[in-house]
Enzyme design. Sequence first.
Site, PDB file in Angstrom:
ATOM      1  N   ARG A 148     -15.320  -5.986  -1.167  1.00  0.00           N
ATOM      2  CA  ARG A 148     -15.388  -7.090  -0.217  1.00  0.00           C
ATOM      3  C   ARG A 148     -16.216  -8.230  -0.815  1.00  0.00           C
ATOM      4  NH1 ARG A 148     -16.504  -2.248   2.480  1.00  0.00           N
ATOM      5  NH2 ARG A 148     -14.974  -1.657   4.088  1.00  0.00           N
ATOM      6  N   LYS A 172     -20.318  -1.486   4.311  1.00  0.00           N
ATOM      7  CA  LYS A 172     -20.639  -1.570   5.730  1.00  0.00           C
ATOM      8  C   LYS A 172     -21.585  -0.440   6.121  1.00  0.00           C
ATOM      9  CE  LYS A 172     -16.386  -3.860   7.250  1.00  0.00           C
ATOM     10  NZ  LYS A 172     -15.212  -3.771   8.152  1.00  0.00           N
ATOM     11  N   HIS A 248     -10.324 -12.313   0.605  1.00  0.00           N
ATOM     12  CA  HIS A 248     -10.019 -10.932   0.998  1.00  0.00           C
ATOM     13  C   HIS A 248      -8.645 -10.504   0.497  1.00  0.00           C
ATOM     14  CE1 HIS A 248     -11.677  -7.627   3.289  1.00  0.00           C
ATOM     15  NE2 HIS A 248     -10.497  -7.394   3.839  1.00  0.00           N
ATOM     16  N   ARG A 251      -8.662  -8.224  -2.365  1.00  0.00           N
ATOM     17  CA  ARG A 251      -8.876  -6.820  -1.994  1.00  0.00           C
ATOM     18  C   ARG A 251      -7.540  -6.181  -1.589  1.00  0.00           C
ATOM     19  NH1 ARG A 251     -12.823  -3.139  -0.087  1.00  0.00           N
ATOM     20  NH2 ARG A 251     -12.457  -2.259   1.989  1.00  0.00           N
ATOM     21  N   HIS A 274     -13.296   2.841   2.718  1.00  0.00           N
ATOM     22  CA  HIS A 274     -12.805   3.044   4.081  1.00  0.00           C
ATOM     23  C   HIS A 274     -13.275   4.389   4.618  1.00  0.00           C
ATOM     24  CE1 HIS A 274      -9.177   0.099   3.593  1.00  0.00           C
ATOM     25  NE2 HIS A 274     -10.282  -0.516   3.954  1.00  0.00           N
ATOM     26  N   TYR A 283      -1.854  -0.374   3.494  1.00  0.00           N
ATOM     27  CA  TYR A 283      -1.469  -0.926   2.196  1.00  0.00           C
ATOM     28  C   TYR A 283      -0.275  -0.208   1.577  1.00  0.00           C
ATOM     29  CZ  TYR A 283      -6.011  -3.216   2.414  1.00  0.00           C
ATOM     30  OH  TYR A 283      -7.080  -3.976   2.801  1.00  0.00           O
TER      31      TYR A 283
END
Length: 302
Positions: A148, A172, A248, A251, A274, A283
């Site tokens: 990110r 995150k 983004h 990514r 993730h 994806y």
Amino acid sequence: MNLEQGYRLFLEYLQFEKHASVHTIDSYKGDLEQFIAFLKKEGVDNWGKVSHLLIRTFLSSLVAASASRSTLARKVSCLRSLYVFLMREGYVDTNPARNLSLPKKERRTPKFLYIEEAKRLVEAPALDTPLGVRDRALLETLYASGIRVSECVGLNLGDVDLRLGTALVYGKGSKERYVLLGKKACESLRLYLERARPALVEKRPDQTHPSAALFVNYRGGRLSARSVRRIVDKYIGQVAAHLSISPHVLRHTFATHMLDEGADLRVVQELLGHVNLSSTQMYTHTTKERLARVYADTHPRA
């Protein structure tokens, strides 16, 4: 608990106790400011006076203003988290957000660049200036690792090992993970560290506190996420002005190209950071190139 005090305490909780990402905090801050403005118009000055019906009225006003389902889902999540915090701390007696349901998000195919488009983008910066060398290293790193933008600008010098071709990123919730950089990104980073970064850091006003940031701006300070957006826009304008993409998308492009070339879904999940496999599965859309390749390899009359 008055609105301003609850707002301030909740943001402090997100930052110091929950360790939420800067992006989440900024998003929730905007959501709460919008909700507080709505409450004041309704004559409400205390979190304990907010009713379930009042929250539904607020959300209905957003629907009338054509807010997307993803925006509505984030605002619902924000208000639910807020009242869980207020209830836990004893600031309110009831939770009007408890029974709010999250609207289903649209399942859209992520935008991505084709291989030749990605190649033109990352090779667009000229290498005759320190900023050009930095921009090449930045774009190569984003595309090679799939990290990110917030993770990229948060990288420090000690997080990158060019000998192993890895970088330690903080995702995150302050979760750490290692990502891979690849040959081209390592070459660009090595050139940047040897030739460009020293020249940029020399311009830093406070030389007694040198920046630990991997990517620095023209004054030697840490590069911001907003600056990365401007950099990507600049080079997209040079190589493909018809495209309208955000950083983004690099990514998305990383994940799409990895999966198209046969990478295991769980490996890509780990590299992207993730938590849920479902986040990575978006994806798995198929490009025309892959369809043609599979057809040519498998159809007996191809």
